[in-house]
Design a protein around this motif. Structure first.
Motif, PDB file in Angstrom:
ATOM      1  N   UNK A 239       0.837  -1.207   0.000  1.00  0.00           N
ATOM      2  CA  UNK A 239       0.000   0.000   0.000  1.00  0.00           C
ATOM      3  C   UNK A 239       0.873   1.258   0.000  1.00  0.00           C
ATOM      4  N   UNK A 240       1.917   1.245   0.834  1.00  0.00           N
ATOM      5  CA  UNK A 240       2.789   2.429   0.913  1.00  0.00           C
ATOM      6  C   UNK A 240       3.463   2.687  -0.431  1.00  0.00           C
ATOM      7  N   UNK A 241       3.913   1.619  -1.090  1.00  0.00           N
ATOM      8  CA  UNK A 241       4.618   1.789  -2.366  1.00  0.00           C
ATOM      9  C   UNK A 241       3.661   2.151  -3.488  1.00  0.00           C
ATOM     10  N   UNK A 242       2.601   1.360  -3.639  1.00  0.00           N
ATOM     11  CA  UNK A 242       1.744   1.521  -4.817  1.00  0.00           C
ATOM     12  C   UNK A 242       0.801   2.720  -4.655  1.00  0.00           C
ATOM     13  N   UNK A 243       0.037   2.746  -3.578  1.00  0.00           N
ATOM     14  CA  UNK A 243      -0.903   3.863  -3.391  1.00  0.00           C
ATOM     15  C   UNK A 243      -0.156   5.119  -2.957  1.00  0.00           C
ATOM     16  N   UNK A 244       0.779   4.928  -2.018  1.00  0.00           N
ATOM     17  CA  UNK A 244       1.469   6.083  -1.439  1.00  0.00           C
ATOM     18  C   UNK A 244       2.257   6.868  -2.464  1.00  0.00           C
ATOM     19  N   UNK A 245       3.050   6.178  -3.263  1.00  0.00           N
ATOM     20  CA  UNK A 245       3.884   6.883  -4.244  1.00  0.00           C
ATOM     21  C   UNK A 245       3.028   7.618  -5.261  1.00  0.00           C
ATOM     22  N   UNK A 246       1.853   7.043  -5.595  1.00  0.00           N
ATOM     23  CA  UNK A 246       1.020   7.652  -6.633  1.00  0.00           C
ATOM     24  C   UNK A 246       0.169   8.801  -6.096  1.00  0.00           C
ATOM     25  N   UNK A 247      -0.048   8.852  -4.786  1.00  0.00           N
ATOM     26  CA  UNK A 247      -1.051   9.781  -4.266  1.00  0.00           C
ATOM     27  C   UNK A 247      -0.559  10.795  -3.235  1.00  0.00           C
TER      28      UNK A 247
ATOM     29  N   UNK B 206       7.943   6.906   3.416  1.00  0.00           N
ATOM     30  CA  UNK B 206       7.158   7.513   2.330  1.00  0.00           C
ATOM     31  C   UNK B 206       7.065   9.026   2.541  1.00  0.00           C
ATOM     32  N   UNK B 207       6.819   9.430   3.773  1.00  0.00           N
ATOM     33  CA  UNK B 207       6.722  10.861   4.079  1.00  0.00           C
ATOM     34  C   UNK B 207       8.040  11.564   3.772  1.00  0.00           C
ATOM     35  N   UNK B 208       9.146  10.940   4.146  1.00  0.00           N
ATOM     36  CA  UNK B 208      10.465  11.545   3.859  1.00  0.00           C
ATOM     37  C   UNK B 208      10.679  11.681   2.355  1.00  0.00           C
ATOM     38  N   UNK B 209      10.308  10.625   1.626  1.00  0.00           N
ATOM     39  CA  UNK B 209      10.521  10.618   0.175  1.00  0.00           C
ATOM     40  C   UNK B 209       9.703  11.716  -0.499  1.00  0.00           C
ATOM     41  N   UNK B 210       8.475  11.935   0.000  1.00  0.00           N
ATOM     42  CA  UNK B 210       7.559  12.850  -0.667  1.00  0.00           C
ATOM     43  C   UNK B 210       7.576  14.252  -0.077  1.00  0.00           C
ATOM     44  N   UNK B 211       8.299  14.454   1.000  1.00  0.00           N
ATOM     45  CA  UNK B 211       8.240  15.750   1.663  1.00  0.00           C
ATOM     46  C   UNK B 211       6.917  15.958   2.378  1.00  0.00           C
TER      47      UNK B 211
ATOM     48  N   UNK C 231      -3.578  12.577   4.280  1.00  0.00           N
ATOM     49  CA  UNK C 231      -3.766  11.669   3.137  1.00  0.00           C
ATOM     50  C   UNK C 231      -3.865  10.221   3.558  1.00  0.00           C
ATOM     51  N   UNK C 232      -3.210   9.868   4.658  1.00  0.00           N
ATOM     52  CA  UNK C 232      -3.209   8.470   5.109  1.00  0.00           C
ATOM     53  C   UNK C 232      -3.304   8.451   6.631  1.00  0.00           C
ATOM     54  N   UNK C 233      -4.158   7.566   7.150  1.00  0.00           N
ATOM     55  CA  UNK C 233      -4.186   7.300   8.589  1.00  0.00           C
ATOM     56  C   UNK C 233      -3.989   5.791   8.756  1.00  0.00           C
ATOM     57  N   UNK C 234      -2.925   5.415   9.480  1.00  0.00           N
ATOM     58  CA  UNK C 234      -2.606   3.999   9.671  1.00  0.00           C
ATOM     59  C   UNK C 234      -2.579   3.688  11.153  1.00  0.00           C
ATOM     60  N   UNK C 235      -3.162   2.555  11.531  1.00  0.00           N
ATOM     61  CA  UNK C 235      -3.199   2.175  12.954  1.00  0.00           C
ATOM     62  C   UNK C 235      -3.391   0.668  13.064  1.00  0.00           C
ATOM     63  N   UNK C 236      -3.065   0.102  14.216  1.00  0.00           N
ATOM     64  CA  UNK C 236      -3.231  -1.344  14.378  1.00  0.00           C
ATOM     65  C   UNK C 236      -4.619  -1.700  14.903  1.00  0.00           C
ATOM     66  N   UNK C 237      -5.130  -2.837  14.476  1.00  0.00           N
ATOM     67  CA  UNK C 237      -6.376  -3.353  15.055  1.00  0.00           C
ATOM     68  C   UNK C 237      -6.120  -3.702  16.523  1.00  0.00           C
TER      69      UNK C 237
ATOM     70  N   UNK D 258     -12.498  -2.333  -3.699  1.00  0.00           N
ATOM     71  CA  UNK D 258     -12.317  -2.540  -5.137  1.00  0.00           C
ATOM     72  C   UNK D 258     -11.971  -1.241  -5.882  1.00  0.00           C
ATOM     73  N   UNK D 259     -12.712  -0.172  -5.607  1.00  0.00           N
ATOM     74  CA  UNK D 259     -12.495   1.063  -6.366  1.00  0.00           C
ATOM     75  C   UNK D 259     -11.068   1.569  -6.190  1.00  0.00           C
ATOM     76  N   UNK D 260     -10.522   1.402  -4.986  1.00  0.00           N
ATOM     77  CA  UNK D 260      -9.155   1.885  -4.725  1.00  0.00           C
ATOM     78  C   UNK D 260      -8.137   0.957  -5.384  1.00  0.00           C
ATOM     79  N   UNK D 261      -8.348  -0.343  -5.242  1.00  0.00           N
ATOM     80  CA  UNK D 261      -7.414  -1.310  -5.841  1.00  0.00           C
ATOM     81  C   UNK D 261      -7.376  -1.146  -7.363  1.00  0.00           C
ATOM     82  N   UNK D 262      -8.518  -0.871  -7.971  1.00  0.00           N
ATOM     83  CA  UNK D 262      -8.544  -0.759  -9.435  1.00  0.00           C
ATOM     84  C   UNK D 262      -7.812   0.487  -9.927  1.00  0.00           C
ATOM     85  N   UNK D 263      -7.870   1.557  -9.158  1.00  0.00           N
ATOM     86  CA  UNK D 263      -7.172   2.786  -9.565  1.00  0.00           C
ATOM     87  C   UNK D 263      -5.682   2.746  -9.244  1.00  0.00           C
ATOM     88  N   UNK D 264      -5.294   1.838  -8.372  1.00  0.00           N
ATOM     89  CA  UNK D 264      -3.926   1.830  -7.855  1.00  0.00           C
ATOM     90  C   UNK D 264      -2.975   1.182  -8.857  1.00  0.00           C
ATOM     91  N   UNK D 265      -1.786   1.758  -9.041  1.00  0.00           N
ATOM     92  CA  UNK D 265      -0.814   1.106  -9.933  1.00  0.00           C
ATOM     93  C   UNK D 265      -0.311  -0.195  -9.313  1.00  0.00           C
TER      94      UNK D 265
END
Lengths: 404, 147
Positions: free
Chosen positions: A91-99, A123-128, A156-162, A231-238
């Motif tokens: 997710x970090x690579x595919x969605x993160x880099x694109x968005x 990802x944050x460091x890479x993208x500023x 843009x992203x909120x990540x947390x553990x179950x 599905x909608x997110x996976x389909x748009x994601x590289x």
């Protein structure tokens, strides 16, 4: 229950209390994998001969089982990965880099495992982008007010553990997802490595965009895990990795992608481990996930009470009723590694260390904790062995005559 | 009822150095220093030394960790203070050999033989050697070649 797990059956004196790291495997899982290799093994998705069709069917059947187990109606939105770590990196690579753009914000929590922390930090460091860490309360829960205050137009992203791997804290996933939706338009990513093995997931009702887990922590084999997505997110994601199976048409200059889930599964799939994971979810459903959680909570409540009855023992995190089967504790004057060594000699396996959660350890102001984690095959004799081992360690280290 | 194996590991010498560490704290004027961390447990040992003419004039350690690492650091500072850089390195190598189960001249180890039982605990060998790795690294920074 122990007799259904060959390793435990062969080691009657073993008190295995490290299931949060990896679970033991029931015979039905090992048999399913052996049978796959002995009966159905071929490279799937080639289809030119009956054996390959059988391998393909095994793989699809495993996907359907695991999706159903996790409460995902659309099984094509379950991507098999090597495990939680790969799922989150995907997710970090595919969605993160694109968005993610410079100036955006990524929010994680102070209780995240390094696998749901470092990919976002980098990802944050890479993208500023701005990397923000939501604080935890003194008893080891996500501080929802503080988290809410961090969310805004740039999130843009909120990540947390179950469930926290280090403390066992069960987070209110639905409430957090709702909070995020109210405040911002961010991707919601839930690390379910400690969730899926221990309680019902119900992905379609959770309100998150992605949910990741590992097979080996839930009675399945090592090397297989899942990423569940909308599905909608996976389909748009590289795509994440390029190779066989994930393509539709490869031209000299351009390539088009296969449909879900294959777009995210480059290369020969890990069919045998998927079959093993399918057998593992059958096994867990045979017990019932509500029963699994109730069993763990009963044991951890006893462990808490017994450990807290000893002088100098602190159990970290919220009350047992708010945790999965994890007891994370420290003993005054005894380093967790020393404790683990002394327990090991009594056949008690616990984890000692920072549990891949160094940001959390800093906030608890401890370098490391001892962690006992319970699962379906544990019983009160394991708690007894743990407590008596801790008392033994106290006798060696300071001649304490412990109470309890 | 104490497990005899645990008792062999946690000898009184080790527990004594753990409870009352010698030479713990920063060393003003140090010209050699290094810190080593154990990424699996987060433990950390720092070593600071004053090295003059190939001789370790003084040495102290900082950091937190398990009893084995702390006791090893404490004992190490006792053993190498006043020793030449070369002798200190040879002692560290002798301890490494002892814990790896390789042939070693036991007389060279003296008090450090208290760690002999650690060899039976592969997961803990790194704890005992961590301070010596820090010392070795510190000595490399001192710019004083071994005599």
């Amino acid at each position: 229950m122990r007799e259904r797990f060959p390793l435990l059956a062969a080691n009657p004196g073993l008190h295995y209390l490290d299931s949060a790291a990896t679970s033991q495997k029931p015979r039905v899982v090992l048999d399913a994998m052996r049978e796959y290799y002995e009966r159905d093994n071929a490279n799937p998705h080639r289809g030119a001969y009956a054996l390959s069709v059988r391998a393909t069917d095994c793989y699809h059947e495993a996907r359907a089982k695991v999706a159903k187990f996790a409460g995902l109606a659309d099984a094509d939105c379950l991507v098999f990965t090597r495990g939680t770590t790969e799922s989150l990196n995907l997710v970090a690579s595919a969605w993160g880099r694109a968005n993610v753009r410079a100036g955006d914000e990524i929010v994680v929590t102070a209780m995240d495992h390094h696998a749901n922390f470092v990919p976002w930090q980098q990802l944050a460091r890479e993208k500023g982008a701005l990397f923000r860490i939501a604080p935890i309360t003194h008893d080891g829960q996500v501080d929802l007010d503080a988290l809410g205050g961090m969310l805004g137009a740039r999130t843009r992203i909120v990540a947390f553990p179950h469930v926290s791997n280090a403390l066992g804290t069960v987070n209110p996933v639905r409430a957090i997802a709702t909070l995020v939706r109210e405040r911002c338009d961010a991707l919601v990513v839930c690390d379910g490595a400690q969730g899926a093995p221990h309680l019902p997931v119900g992905f379609d009702d959770l309100g998150v965009d992605f949910y990741a887990f590992s097979g080996h922590k839930m009675c399945g084999p090592m090397g297989i895990g899942a990423l569940l997505g909308r599905r909608a997110i996976l389909e748009r994601m590289p795509p994440y990795q390029m190779g066989g199976d994930m393509i539709e048409v490869v031209g000299d200059e351009e390539t088009t992608w296969n449909v879900l889930p294959h777009k995210f599964e480059a290369g020969t799939p890990n069919v045998a481990d998927a079959v093993g994971l399918g057998a593992a979810v059958d096994f867990l459903e045979g017990i019932g996930m509500d029963a699994v959680l109730a069993h763990e909570r009963a044991l951890v409540a006893v462990a808490d009470e017994r450990l807290r009855g000893l002088d100098g023992v602190t159990v970290h995190g919220p009350a047992a009723a708010m945790r999965s089967g994890v007891a994370s504790f420290t003993v005054a004057g005894i380093h967790p590694h020393d404790l683990a060594t002394i327990l090991d000699e009594r056949g008690v396996c616990i984890r000692a260390g920072h549990h891949c959660a160094q940001p959390l350890m800093r906030r608890l102001d401890v370098a490391a904790t001892a962690r006992a984690s319970f699962y379906v095959y544990n019983d009160e004799s394991d708690v007894e062995a743990l407590v008596s081992g801790v008392r033994e360690a106290q006798r060696i280290f300071d001649g304490h005559v412990a109470r309890g | 009822m104490i497990d005899p194996r645990s008792e062999a590991l946690y000898q009184e010498t080790i527990l004594d150095h753990y409870r009352r560490p010698r030479n713990k704290g920063e060393l003003p004027g140090a010209n050699a220093r290094a810190t080593v961390t154990n990424p699996t447990c987060g433990d950390e040992i720092g070593v600071e030394a004053i090295v003059e003419g190939g001789m370790i004039r003084d040495v102290r350690f900082t950091g937190q960790g398990c009893s084995i690492a702390q006791a090893s650091a404490s004992m190490m500072t006792d053993v190498v203070r006043g020793a030449t850089v070369g002798a200190a390195r040879r002692t560290g190598e002798a301890l490494r050999r002892l814990l790896a189960g390789e042939p070693v001249t036991r007389d060279a180890l003296g008090e450090l033989l208290a760690f002999e039982a650690v060899a039976r605990y592969p997961a803990r060998v790194g704890c005992a050697l961590m301070p010596w790795r820090a010392l070795d690294r510190a000595l490399q920074t001192s710019g004083n070649p071994a005599p």
